[in-house]
Design a protein around this motif. Sequence first.
Motif, PDB file in Angstrom:
ATOM      1  N   GLY A 160      -1.900  -3.085   6.243  1.00 41.66           N
ATOM      2  CA  GLY A 160      -1.813  -2.432   4.933  1.00 41.66           C
ATOM      3  C   GLY A 160      -1.072  -1.117   5.040  1.00 41.66           C
ATOM      4  N   PRO A 161      -1.045  -0.359   3.935  1.00 40.65           N
ATOM      5  CA  PRO A 161      -0.291   0.898   3.898  1.00 40.65           C
ATOM      6  C   PRO A 161      -0.697   1.880   4.999  1.00 40.65           C
TER       7      PRO A 161
ATOM      8  N   SER B 138       1.893   3.135   7.807  1.00 40.03           N
ATOM      9  CA  SER B 138       2.246   4.558   7.889  1.00 40.03           C
ATOM     10  C   SER B 138       2.098   5.059   9.321  1.00 40.03           C
TER      11      SER B 138
ATOM     12  N   ASP C 210       6.700  -5.998  -5.511  1.00 37.70           N
ATOM     13  CA  ASP C 210       5.878  -4.775  -5.384  1.00 37.70           C
ATOM     14  C   ASP C 210       5.637  -4.435  -3.916  1.00 37.70           C
ATOM     15  N   GLU C 211       5.388  -5.488  -3.127  1.00 32.80           N
ATOM     16  CA  GLU C 211       5.110  -5.285  -1.704  1.00 32.80           C
ATOM     17  C   GLU C 211       6.364  -4.763  -0.997  1.00 32.80           C
TER      18      GLU C 211
ATOM     19  N   ALA D  75       8.775  -3.018  -2.394  1.00 30.61           N
ATOM     20  CA  ALA D  75       8.973  -1.630  -2.831  1.00 30.61           C
ATOM     21  C   ALA D  75       8.007  -0.709  -2.091  1.00 30.61           C
ATOM     22  N   GLU D  76       6.777  -1.185  -1.882  1.00 31.62           N
ATOM     23  CA  GLU D  76       5.783  -0.369  -1.179  1.00 31.62           C
ATOM     24  C   GLU D  76       6.218  -0.106   0.268  1.00 31.62           C
ATOM     25  N   ALA D  77       6.751  -1.160   0.922  1.00 22.80           N
ATOM     26  CA  ALA D  77       7.190  -0.997   2.320  1.00 22.80           C
ATOM     27  C   ALA D  77       8.270   0.085   2.404  1.00 22.80           C
TER      28      ALA D  77
ATOM     29  N   ALA E 155       8.777   2.498   0.243  1.00 24.39           N
ATOM     30  CA  ALA E 155       8.177   3.796  -0.114  1.00 24.39           C
ATOM     31  C   ALA E 155       7.437   4.400   1.076  1.00 24.39           C
ATOM     32  N   LEU E 156       6.909   3.539   1.953  1.00 26.38           N
ATOM     33  CA  LEU E 156       6.192   4.038   3.137  1.00 26.38           C
ATOM     34  C   LEU E 156       7.150   4.390   4.275  1.00 26.38           C
TER      35      LEU E 156
ATOM     36  N   ARG F 153      14.327  -5.361  -8.077  1.00 29.87           N
ATOM     37  CA  ARG F 153      13.376  -4.258  -7.954  1.00 29.87           C
ATOM     38  C   ARG F 153      13.893  -3.177  -7.010  1.00 29.87           C
TER      39      ARG F 153
END
Length: 236
Positions: A93-94, A98, A117-118, A120-122, A124-125, A156
Amino acid sequence: MIARARAAGYRVLVVTVDIPGPTRRRRDIQSGLSVPPRFGARAVMQILSCPRWALGMARRGVPVFENLAPYFPKGSLADAADFLGQMMVGHIGPARLSRIRAAWQGPLIVKGVLHPDEAAEALALGADGVVISNHGGRQLDAAPAAPEMLPAVRDRLGDGALVLADGGVRSGLDVARMIARGADAVLIGRPFLHAAAAHPKGPAHLAAVLRAELETTMIQLGAKRLADLRGTIWRG
Ligand SMILES: Cc1cc2nc3c(=O)[nH]c(=O)nc-3n(C[C@H](O)[C@H](O)[C@H](O)COP(=O)(O)O)c2cc1C
């Protein structure tokens, strides 16, 4: 492991996030694939039907996971398989991503993402790119295939993001299909394993065939660069 990868001179770290634990692979069970292998009549027939491969195995020995061997418990292949299962310790997970990001200064790619979304999250991290992948269809039979998800992921993330994809690429046309759907490049798994099993020069031959097929596809479509393929074809 990250320190070892750095010391060994690796420049890019790929972190696989789609294998939180071992799965029951029904086709493998039905076809009798097991660790350690069982040599029933069917397996013996199959070995005999591939004499060149069988002779090579007899000469060179059964391949081992050289990079993992130092960590395997001493004992049987079954112990090694159990050990691998124990190493799969849940979702990345995030928070874990990180920590990995903080420990690795070079380019970091997150592999095994399907949802926009996943992806984009990767990024962003702090990831430098993603691999859109359902793990070669080996983990969750209900998972969509990469080409189904690529257009939404590309929308996205935008044009600048590094988006790789894999799963089921078997020809230069398949490479073009992934790129047409939004990938910058593809990864290929099993075909190279099969090519290597067939002949030492198999992988180089396969790469040349894929390249030639991709080039003819590009000529057909009037694409001068890979990026020109974007949005051109989609036929399942
Ligand atoms: C025998 C085998 C072992 C694999 N082991 C891993 C692995 O340890 N880590 C990983 O990220 N993906 C693993 N994969 C998945 C591949 O990296 C890749 O996503 C998949 O094979 C792509 O599909 P393709 O084989 O149809 O090209 C494995 C695939 C196969 C066939």
